[in-house]
Structures are given as C-alpha cells and as structure tokens.
Design a protein around this motif. Structure first.
Motif, PDB file in Angstrom:
ATOM      1  N   ASP A 706      -5.131   6.386  -8.970  1.00 53.85           N
ATOM      2  CA  ASP A 706      -5.092   5.508  -7.794  1.00 53.85           C
ATOM      3  C   ASP A 706      -3.903   5.816  -6.889  1.00 53.85           C
ATOM      4  O   ASP A 706      -3.939   5.521  -5.699  1.00 53.85           O
ATOM      5  N   ALA A 738      -9.398   8.077   6.850  1.00 53.44           N
ATOM      6  CA  ALA A 738      -8.184   8.149   6.025  1.00 53.44           C
ATOM      7  C   ALA A 738      -7.793   9.595   5.767  1.00 53.44           C
ATOM      8  O   ALA A 738      -6.604   9.960   5.813  1.00 53.44           O
ATOM      9  N   THR A 745      -2.458   8.224   2.237  1.00 52.58           N
ATOM     10  CA  THR A 745      -2.931   6.946   1.717  1.00 52.58           C
ATOM     11  C   THR A 745      -3.335   7.086   0.250  1.00 52.58           C
ATOM     12  O   THR A 745      -4.095   7.990  -0.100  1.00 52.58           O
ATOM     13  N   PRO A 746      -2.838   6.217  -0.635  1.00 49.64           N
ATOM     14  CA  PRO A 746      -3.225   6.301  -2.049  1.00 49.64           C
ATOM     15  C   PRO A 746      -4.725   6.146  -2.225  1.00 49.64           C
ATOM     16  O   PRO A 746      -5.376   5.340  -1.544  1.00 49.64           O
ATOM     17  N   GLY A 748      -6.355   4.709  -4.508  1.00 54.85           N
ATOM     18  CA  GLY A 748      -6.723   3.346  -4.870  1.00 54.85           C
ATOM     19  C   GLY A 748      -6.933   2.470  -3.653  1.00 54.85           C
ATOM     20  O   GLY A 748      -7.828   1.607  -3.641  1.00 54.85           O
ATOM     21  N   ASN A 749      -6.105   2.677  -2.619  1.00 59.67           N
ATOM     22  CA  ASN A 749      -6.277   1.904  -1.379  1.00 59.67           C
ATOM     23  C   ASN A 749      -7.586   2.259  -0.698  1.00 59.67           C
ATOM     24  O   ASN A 749      -8.274   1.399  -0.133  1.00 59.67           O
ATOM     25  N   VAL A 750      -7.946   3.551  -0.750  1.00 61.75           N
ATOM     26  CA  VAL A 750      -9.204   3.994  -0.138  1.00 61.75           C
ATOM     27  C   VAL A 750     -10.394   3.417  -0.913  1.00 61.75           C
ATOM     28  O   VAL A 750     -11.365   2.920  -0.329  1.00 61.75           O
ATOM     29  N   TRP A 751     -10.305   3.480  -2.240  1.00 62.43           N
ATOM     30  CA  TRP A 751     -11.407   2.977  -3.078  1.00 62.43           C
ATOM     31  C   TRP A 751     -11.660   1.491  -2.805  1.00 62.43           C
ATOM     32  O   TRP A 751     -12.817   1.045  -2.770  1.00 62.43           O
ATOM     33  N   ASN A 752     -10.592   0.731  -2.612  1.00 61.54           N
ATOM     34  CA  ASN A 752     -10.727  -0.710  -2.363  1.00 61.54           C
ATOM     35  C   ASN A 752     -10.788  -1.054  -0.880  1.00 61.54           C
ATOM     36  O   ASN A 752     -10.825  -2.231  -0.518  1.00 61.54           O
ATOM     37  N   GLY A 753     -10.770  -0.024  -0.040  1.00 59.75           N
ATOM     38  CA  GLY A 753     -10.753  -0.248   1.401  1.00 59.75           C
ATOM     39  C   GLY A 753     -12.110  -0.565   1.992  1.00 59.75           C
ATOM     40  O   GLY A 753     -13.156  -0.499   1.314  1.00 59.75           O
ATOM     41  N   ASN A 754     -12.108  -0.892   3.272  1.00 64.32           N
ATOM     42  CA  ASN A 754     -13.331  -1.353   3.944  1.00 64.32           C
ATOM     43  C   ASN A 754     -14.444  -0.320   3.936  1.00 64.32           C
ATOM     44  O   ASN A 754     -15.622  -0.641   3.700  1.00 64.32           O
TER      45      ASN A 754
END
Length: 786
Positions: A706, A738, A745-746, A748-754
């Motif tokens: 992540d 991204a 950008t990590p 994990g942020n992308v996976w949980n991102g919009n």
C-alpha cells in the motif's frame, strides 16, 4: 486486616483496598533515597542510591542524617510536613543536615574516620575494557558491597551516548557506539541483578549534556533516536532490567519524565518493559503529568501528593493510570532485597581484586616508541599533581569517597624503591620523565575546552624540556574524563598511557602497566579528535537559550568521521599492546537467508610477539547499496582474546538479521534490505585489513504494498499485470490521472480512491470482495523480487 504484600496476586488485592491517597503516596518518594513504607500492607521502603561506580558515601550519610532529623522532629511533636518539603525539599534538608554535622565534627577536633567504601571503574573505563565478562564480575562485586549496606537498587548504569567530548558526565557513560554500550550495559545489569539488587538504567533518554540540563529542549531526529540513543536502553529492557530512570531534559517537545511517547508508546507498548520508571531526582516537574505519561515513581520525597489526589478526583488522571504506576513499582519491589531481606555480604578483598582487574583491562596504550615497559632498575621522575592525587572517579552523583584509592607515584615507590623515584626533582641517573595530566568533568558542568589543566600543561612542558636536555624519555599518563588536546605535545613524547578515570585501583594499574607487570589491552570506546572543531556536534553543542539541535543526526563518533573523511588523533576501538597480533582466515558464507537463520563469521587471531596479551577483534558491517541513508560502517561484533606468545585461536561472530538493519522513517520500523554487505574485520575502526562480502537474502521491506508509489507499480510489468489479473481491469486506464499527475501517490490511496471505487461499483464488486482481492494481490506482490 489489610492484605499483606507477598506476591503479584497480592498486589491486585492491595490495589483494590488502597485509597487514592495511599496510592498517590506509593508513587511518591518517602525520603530523599527511600520509597514510601506502608506497614499496613507489609510494604517496605526500597533504598535507592547512586552511583554507577560504587556507593555514594555522601548520599548514604546524608540519608542517615535526614532520618535523624525526621526522628528528632517526631519526638519534638513537630513531624516533618511533606506539604512544605516541595520540590526536592527532603534532599536539600538531608544535605543541609549533613553539612551541619560535618562542620560540628570538624570544630570539635575529632579525627576523620577513613571511609573504606569500594570505588569501581566508571562507565568510560568499562567501555575501554571491551570485555563484558570482566564488567559483569566487577558489577557483581559493586552490587555485593552496596547490598551489604542495605541498598536495594543501584541507580545505574549510566548508558547515555558520548555525543560530544566536552560532556561533563562522559566518564560516567560507556561509549559513542550503541552496540558497544549495549553489550557493556547488559553486563552491568546482569552483574547487579545477579546479586539480588535492582539495576536502574539511566537517563532515559538522550541526556547527553550538563549545560542547562534541567529542562533543556533537545531536538533529536527520529532516526538518530532510534539508531543511536535508544538501542542500549532496549538491550537492557530485553535483559530484564528492573528499572529505568527518566531524564531531566525535554525530548522533542516533552520533558522526559512526562513524555508518553517515550515512556508508554515506546517503552511499554513497543518494547514490553515490565519494570518501573523512576524519575531523575526532581525531574517530575509536574507529578500528575509524569504519572499519566508513565513515570511510576517520583523521587525524591517526601513531597505532597494532594495534586495527584485532586487530579484523580476531577478526572485529569484516570485511576487506572495511577493503579498502573503502583502495580509496576510493587511488581519489582516484591522481588527485591527490600522485601526479601536477603542482602549480600561484603568481601573487601574480592572488591579490590575485581576493581583492579577491570582497571587493568581498561588500560589503553595510545603510543609507544619502544620505551614501555620501563625496566624496574631505572630512575624515574614524576610530574603533575595527579601523580600523587590520581582522580579515580567523577564528581557528582557518581562520587565515591574512599581511603582505598591508589596513585602512580606511590605504586612506583613500592615497585622500585624510594631511591629510584622522585617527584619533580631530577636525579643524575634519571632516564624517564613520567607526566600525569588530565581534565575533570562532572555532573552539573560540561568542560569548556579539550585542554588539560593549565598547571599540568606547564608540568608537561617542563618535563619535555628537561628530558630533551638529558636525552631522556617522556611518558604521559592521561587521567581525564575524556579526550584532551595533545596536538602540541604528542610528537615530543615517547609513550602515552590512558586509563581515563579507572576507579580506586586505577593509579596502581597505571603504574603496573608502565613497568610491565601486565600487558595493557584496553581499546578506545570513543573517537579521539585532533581538534574540537572536527567533532560531530561542534556548533550544535550545547545549544543556546536552553535549546539544542542534534544536527549531526545519527552521525555520532566514528560514523561522522567516516562520512566527512576527517582525520582523527586516535580512532574508535584503537589501542596498542606490548606484543603483536595477526588476524587471518576470514570465513564468510557467500549467501544467507537471514529471515530463516542466523549465521557465523569465523576468523583466526595469533599472538606473533614475545609476551602474552589480549587483542580485541572487531567486526563492522558496510551496506553497499541501501534505500535509506546509512553510515559507511557500523560495529556489529567484537571479542577480546587472550593469547600466549605464538598461540592462535579461532574467533566466531554470530550475525542476525538485525545486524544489517536500519530504521526506516517511511515504514516506521527497523528494516533489513536484501543485498550485498561487506564484513570488515580488524583491531580498530580504521584498521580493518580483512574484508569479505555476503549476499543477504530476506523479504524486501520495500516490496510492493500500500505504501508503494503508484508510478513504480505502473512501470513494473510484473506488478501491473498482477493488479490487472486480480481486478479484471486495466489499472493504467482506471488510475491514469494518479499515474500521470501524482506518480508518488501511495498505491493504498489509489486503491481506496474515487476512481478505483467507481470501477468496483460499476462492476458489481462489493467491499468484502475488493478486500479479498487486495489480500490476494499482496500475496502476488510478495512473490516479486525487487
């Protein structure tokens, strides 16, 4: 009848019965050096006393004087009021009473009684031995003596790092290197606690200067804290130390005794410490905040507890926190000699022998142009006041008053006879000029410069002039708290012997080394700079306006001199001998998986000279390529080996995954990266003739996760393909914004991102399913070698 303290089960029962006032008194000192006694619960007072190198007679006698005063006040119907004592009031009263008693005794003309307390080598000498076994043996003797006087807890060892050579308490502490400090400190803890006393490792943490020590604001980078200033405390915790002492200084914004990051988050939650934390004397500037942060016992006492009681009543201090403090303290108290009464017995012959052995092991030969050892049929002359008044321990809380101290001059007279030894008076047959010089540092005051005392400079210059005129030899003995500036004299002297401060047998040990009664084998536990301006903390020490920045970070000692390629006077780990050694046959495996096993490194050491002696074989680790910044090399193993002439022995080092680790600020943890490491073996940090490479295999802490930047995953076809197969889509298309505009950008942020969440929704993928996908993806990531 109230429950009586007898085991850990009874502690919980007592906690249920105690009032808030009793609990508050239990975590506050009952006297300057005793904890509170509660006969109601069968709780004895624990006697805690300095120092790091023997029983502090002044504190011992002062405590007795305090109890005399308290008893007299009680009999007069005016008992001492703990409300009026306030901040360190009991301690001040104890010393005031002692001064009055001493003045009255002096005025009466009564003869002074000799104080036959043992005095042991302080930390810098223990560090100079590079011999944990000898240190443990000496620590056991010290604990035995202190215990025989009713002491239950030794306020030591002092394991703060040698950050700067001007530090006043440098002689009390062990070394500039956290690995060496850890090994020696654990030996001290083991020695003390094997005799039934409690060891108290101090001062937690980064108490590295005396200037503005009461509350100086220290800004220490986290990597420096983790890699330099905390490891020895962690080692002591792992070794089962009973107590830690919190420090006076602020650490990154919070006073140490009130620092929950330090005392709770790191000490308790990360390290699993099961002992108790005691404040340095007067360091709990706010008793309530100290208890809340994790200081279990505030010293000294007696001191008002009403602030604690009020804080519990109004909810500022949860009673659970107060209970934890009491529980932590009683858990150690119940195992201590205060509870068992099994105090050890003193054996003074054993004490003196242990102190002398440690002093000999610590003796460092810095220079020898063939003049040492001195034949015992030669005339010698001594210069310098320390020849007869050898300083054997620092002032302050480590001060030990004793009539058992030795000095080089008197010992020389014993060995050679008075007709062959003179003091600052040259005879016709004098061949050797012995100059004893140094500089004192002590608790409460740092040194101003690296210079020796002015009168000793004059003695040195006079001896050099006289020796040159008579074609004689000049030998220098350094009796100092740390390094001194020898640049003006080094070329004109023939030999330099450095015992630093070495305890009551230090003077005898220095003279015995001069005349060859044994072969000195000590090694420097610190780097000796050519000039003070070369030192790592120069201009960052001791700070100004009660604020100091650790600008050198983790580059302390030899790490700094390596990085800056600065020549030094004498390197870390350096020390000569009256014999010669050869190190050969370095054996290192080509490759090892440190996730699965430790491994051994072998080397041979041989005495190639004509006399017996000891050599310290040292192993350093160099990481060829690392994502995080690392010092060029770091000590990760050492062994002291005693050899007869011609004798050869095998030396084995065991290295673990931790031997190759560094602290990652990004991951907030210790990490070992796979790769190639050089193992450097020799006899000092600058004399490392043997080198071999080992390929370290382990899980890469920087493998895909992540925390990995989305740009890095997008560039690696293996990682990108793993994502696409599991989600059933095209990551490059889903996360193109991204990847193009925020590649750092990590993941994990992308996976949980919009964008990714929209993809899941559009494809009917539930939260539970996406979580399962992420777990499967991590398994695939872990298979990818980076």
């Amino acid at each position: 009848m109230a429950t009586q303290l007898k085991d850990e089960v009874s502690i919980e029962q007592i906690l249920n019965e105690m009032s808030v006032e009793e609990k508050a008194r239990m975590i506050t000192g009952g006297s300057p050096f005793h904890s509170e006694k509660m006969e109601k619960y069968g709780i004895p007072a624990m006697y805690m006393l300095d120092s790091c190198n023997g029983l502090n007679a002044r504190e011992y006698v002062a405590e007795k004087a305090y109890f005399k005063t308290a008893e007299a006040a009680e009999q007069a119907g005016e008992p001492l009021d703990r409300e009026q004592n306030g901040f360190m009031g009991g301690l001040l009263l104890a010393f005031a009473t002692l001064q009055k008693e001493m003045a009255a005794k002096k005025a009466s003309g009564a003869p002074e009684e000799p104080l036959k307390f043992g005095n042991y080598p302080p930390g810098i000498s223990y560090g100079s031995t590079w011999n944990p076994e000898v240190v443990k043996k000496c620590s056991m003797a010290m604990a035995k003596e202190m215990g025989s006087y009713g002491i239950d807890m030794v306020l030591g060892p002092n394991i703060n790092i040698h950050r700067d050579p001007l530090c006043g308490r440098m002689a009390e502490s062990i070394s500039e290197d956290p690995y060496l400090v850890s090994k020696i400190a654990v030996a001290q803890v083991d020695g003390i606690q094997e005799e039934g006393l409690i060891a108290c490792a101090k001062h937690f943490a980064a108490n590295n200067q005396e200037k503005d020590r009461l509350g100086v604001e220290e800004h220490v980078p986290e990597r420096a804290l983790r890699e330099i200033y905390l490891p020895a405390f962690k080692a002591c915790v792992d070794a089962g130390v009973g107590s830690l002492m919190s420090a006076y200084n602020k650490l990154n914004g919070k006073p140490s005794a009130m620092n929950d990051d330090l005392l709770t988050n790191i000490l308790r939650d990360e390290w699993g410490f099961e002992g108790f934390v005691v404040s340095d004397w007067g360091a709990s500037y706010d008793q309530v905040m100290a208890a809340a942060a994790g200081t279990d016992l505030t010293m000294p006492g007696p001191r008002s507890t009403k602030c604690i009681e009020a804080a519990v009543e109004d909810g500022r201090l949860p009673v659970e926190k107060l209970d934890n403090c009491v529980r932590n303290f009683l858990r150690i108290l119940v195992k201590s000699t205060a509870m068992t009464g099994n105090h050890p017995k003193l054996n003074m012959d054993e004490t003196i022998q242990a102190a002398e052995e440690a002093a000999r092991e610590a003796m460092i030969l810095l220079k020898n142009d063939g003049v040492l050892p001195i034949p015992v049929d030669m005339d010698v002359v001594f210069y310098g006041k320390r020849s007869k008044a050898f300083v054997f321990c620092p002032e302050g809380s480590s001060k030990v008053m004793t009539s058992l101290s030795t000095n080089p001059y008197d010992r020389a007279v014993e060995l050679l006879g008075s007709e062959h030894v003179s003091f600052e008076e040259v005879k016709a047959d004098t061949k050797y000029w012995i100059v004893v010089v140094g500089a004192n540092g002590h608790e409460g005051s740092d040194r101003d410069t690296l210079s020796m005392d002015e009168d000793e400079q004059l003695a040195m210059e006079k001896a050099i002039r006289e020796a040159k005129a008579a074609n004689g030899k000049v030998i220098v003995i350094i009796n100092a708290t740390g390094p001194i500036d020898l640049t003006c004299y080094e070329k004109d002297v023939d030999a330099i012997l450095c015992p630093f401060f070495a305890g009551m047998q230090g003077g005898k040990a220095a003279a015995d080394a001069l005349f060859g009664l044994y072969n000195p084998s000590g090694k420097l536990p610190l780097t000796w700079p050519r000039r003070y301006c070369d030192a790592p903390a120069y201009k960052n020490y001791p700070g100004e306006n009660k604020e100091v920045w650790y600008g050198e970070g983790m580059y302390v000692g030899y790490r700094w001199y390596d990085a800056r390629q600065i020549p030094v006077a004498y390197p870390f780990g350096y020390g000569l001998s009256y014999t010669t050694f050869e190190i050969s046959g370095l054996e290192v495996p080509e490759s090892v998986n440190v996730d699965k096993e430790d491994f051994t490194v072998g080397v041979k050491v041989k005495n190639t000279g004509k006399v017996a002696g000891s050599e310290v074989v040292q192993l350093y680790v160099h990481d060829r390529v690392s994502k995080i910044d690392k010092p060029y090399k770091q000590l990760k193993g050492f062994q002291k080996v005693y050899l007869q002439p011609g004798e050869e022995k095998d030396v084995t080092f065991v290295l673990q995954k931790d031997s190759f680790a560094g602290y990652s600020l990004e991951l907030k943890q210790w990490i070992t990266e796979p790769g190639e490491f050089d193992l450097l073996v020799g006899t000092s940090s600058e004399d490392l003739p043997l080198t071999a490479c080992v390929k370290v295999r382990c899980k890469n802490p920087y493998g895909y996760s992540d925390l990995t930047a989305i740009g890095a995953i997008a560039k690696d076809p293996r990682a990108l393909n793993a994502v696409n197969q599991i989600i059933g889509g095209d990551l490059a298309d889903i996360a193109h914004v991204a990847i193009e505009f925020g590649p750092d950008t990590p993941f994990g942020n992308v996976w949980n991102g919009n964008a990714m969440q929209k993809f899941f929704t559009d494809n009917g993928i539930t939260k539970e399913q996406s979580d399962e996908m992420r777990a499967q993806l991590q398994e695939e990531f872990d298979k990818i070698e980076i």
